[in-house]
Structure formats: C-alpha cells, structure tokens
Design an enzyme around this catalytic site. Structure first.
Site, PDB file in Angstrom:
ATOM      1  N   ASP A  95       1.602  18.364 -43.526  1.00 43.33           N
ATOM      2  CA  ASP A  95      -0.087  18.266 -44.383  1.00 43.33           C
ATOM      3  C   ASP A  95      -0.760  19.267 -43.661  1.00 43.33           C
ATOM      4  O   ASP A  95      -0.719  18.561 -42.176  1.00 43.33           O
ATOM      5  CB  ASP A  95       0.022  17.231 -44.546  1.00 43.33           C
ATOM      6  CG  ASP A  95      -0.032  16.066 -44.270  1.00 43.33           C
ATOM      7  OD1 ASP A  95       0.824  15.832 -43.746  1.00 43.33           O
ATOM      8  OD2 ASP A  95      -1.096  15.311 -44.071  1.00 43.33           O
ATOM      9  N   ASN A 116      -0.617  12.990 -35.547  1.00 44.75           N
ATOM     10  CA  ASN A 116       0.180  12.248 -34.408  1.00 44.75           C
ATOM     11  C   ASN A 116       0.906  12.267 -34.976  1.00 44.75           C
ATOM     12  O   ASN A 116       1.281  12.674 -33.928  1.00 44.75           O
ATOM     13  CB  ASN A 116      -0.643  10.354 -34.815  1.00 44.75           C
ATOM     14  CG  ASN A 116      -1.446  10.422 -34.622  1.00 44.75           C
ATOM     15  OD1 ASN A 116      -2.290  11.508 -33.088  1.00 44.75           O
ATOM     16  ND2 ASN A 116      -2.525   9.537 -35.324  1.00 44.75           N
TER      17      ASN A 116
END
Length: 207
Positions: A95, A116
C-alpha cells in the site's frame, strides 16, 4: 525465478485493512495463475507456481511474510537468500499512501518514503528490488496515518480495490517478463483511476 512478496499483517482482524492490500494482490495472482497450496516457509506463507509469458512460463513464488508488516524484511531476505536470487528478481506489492486511491505505480530502487515494511526489506536485501505500489490515499495528517492504514476499506472503496487487485493478476505475464513499465500501463488500463492529490479524500474533495 521470480519472488513475489505481498506486505500485510497476519490474522483475520487485519485481513481487510488498507495495509493488507499487498496480501490481497498476491493472493489473487496465485489464484488467477493456479499456484499450488499455501504452506509455511521462510517465516511466511508461500505458494509456488508459474506465470505464462510469450517467452514461456516463469517459475514464481508467492510470499506473504507472517512477521508483521514492519519486520517483513526478515522473511523476504530469508527467501531471497535461500534461492540465491538478485534483488531485481524480487517484486514487492504494498500500500502506498502517497498515491491516490486506485493508482498504481511500479518503481525499482529508491528510498522507503516512511514505509517501515519497505525499510525492513531494504535493510535485509538492498534497495534495488522492484516495487508494486498500490495507492490507498493519505488521511491528511501524519498523526492519522497509523489509524488509516490499519482500518478496513470502506464498502464504497471496493469499487476500485477489487478491479485493481484483479488487474494486477491479469497483467502478471508482463511483470514476470520484467516489463515493469508495460505492466504498470496495463494495470492502469484494466483498472483506470483518476489522477488526484492523495490527500484529497481527507479534505472531502475525492470521488
């Protein structure tokens, strides 16, 4: 061989989260191309199969890390190392909040842009892998990002989520052939989405 990793969080409570659209995409690729059953390996769930291309079938492995999103690199790095693959033979679906909902962009290399999961993979592999970035839009302020990505897609959003996932699978021969620019163009042809500011929905200006 092609390693196709999708990012997401394990567990049914996360299954429909925006953060799990990478899982959704690779599941559909596996389904569309008749990959084998899912099994546990490399700290993840894997399915093996082939994607047909004009040059012949390309052996491929679908990987869904089960290490949780932010530590995806441990699973991806283990699989890449086992098969002695180059980073260019790795494609990661995930995403992208800095793309408007439904937009799709391929990219090779570069920074993590605050993601991350991508940072974790870069630390384990190198930055020079291929990225399939699936736009989910931005909530408008950095303090709202975690809640945004860990919330489910609204029913109204499925009008672009489902076609985008299907397009990623249908166009997969171009991905397997290494034709990333053509793959991007074909995904957007099959599942068109208007160009927009990814923060537009947060301001009430989205469609």
């Amino acid at each position: 061989m092609l390693l196709i990793a999708g990012l997401g969080n394990p567990g049914p409570q996360y299954a429909r989260n925006r953060h799990n659209i990478g899982f959704m995409a690779v599941d559909e690729i596996a389904r569309r191309w008749g990959f084998g059953p899912e099994r546990r390996r490399f700290q993840g769930l894997v399915r093996a199969g082939e994607i047909e291309t004009p040059q012949g079938p390309v052996k491929s492995l679908i990987l869904k890390p089960q290490t949780f999103y932010n530590d995806s690199g441990h699973s991806v790095g283990e699989a890449l190392g086992f098969f002695k693959l180059d980073p260019a033979e790795l494609v990661v679906f995930y995403d992208e909040i800095d793309l408007a909902p439904g937009r799709f962009r391929m990219k090779a290399g570069g920074g993590a842009a605050g993601n991350n999961g991508i940072r974790s993979i870069t630390a384990q592999v190198s930055p020079y892998f291929r990225r399939a970035r699936m736009g989910t839009g931005h909530p408008g302020h950095k303090d709202l990002v975690q809640g945004h990505v860990l919330s489910d897609f609204h029913k109204a959003e499925l009008k672009w989520v489902e076609p985008l996932i299907a397009a990623c699978a249908d166009a997969a021969p171009l991905l397997a052939a290494g034709e990333d620019e053509k793959y991007q163009a074909e995904v957007m042809r099959l599942a068109p989405a208007e160009k927009a500011d990814p923060r537009a929905l947060a301001r009430g200006k989205g469609d």
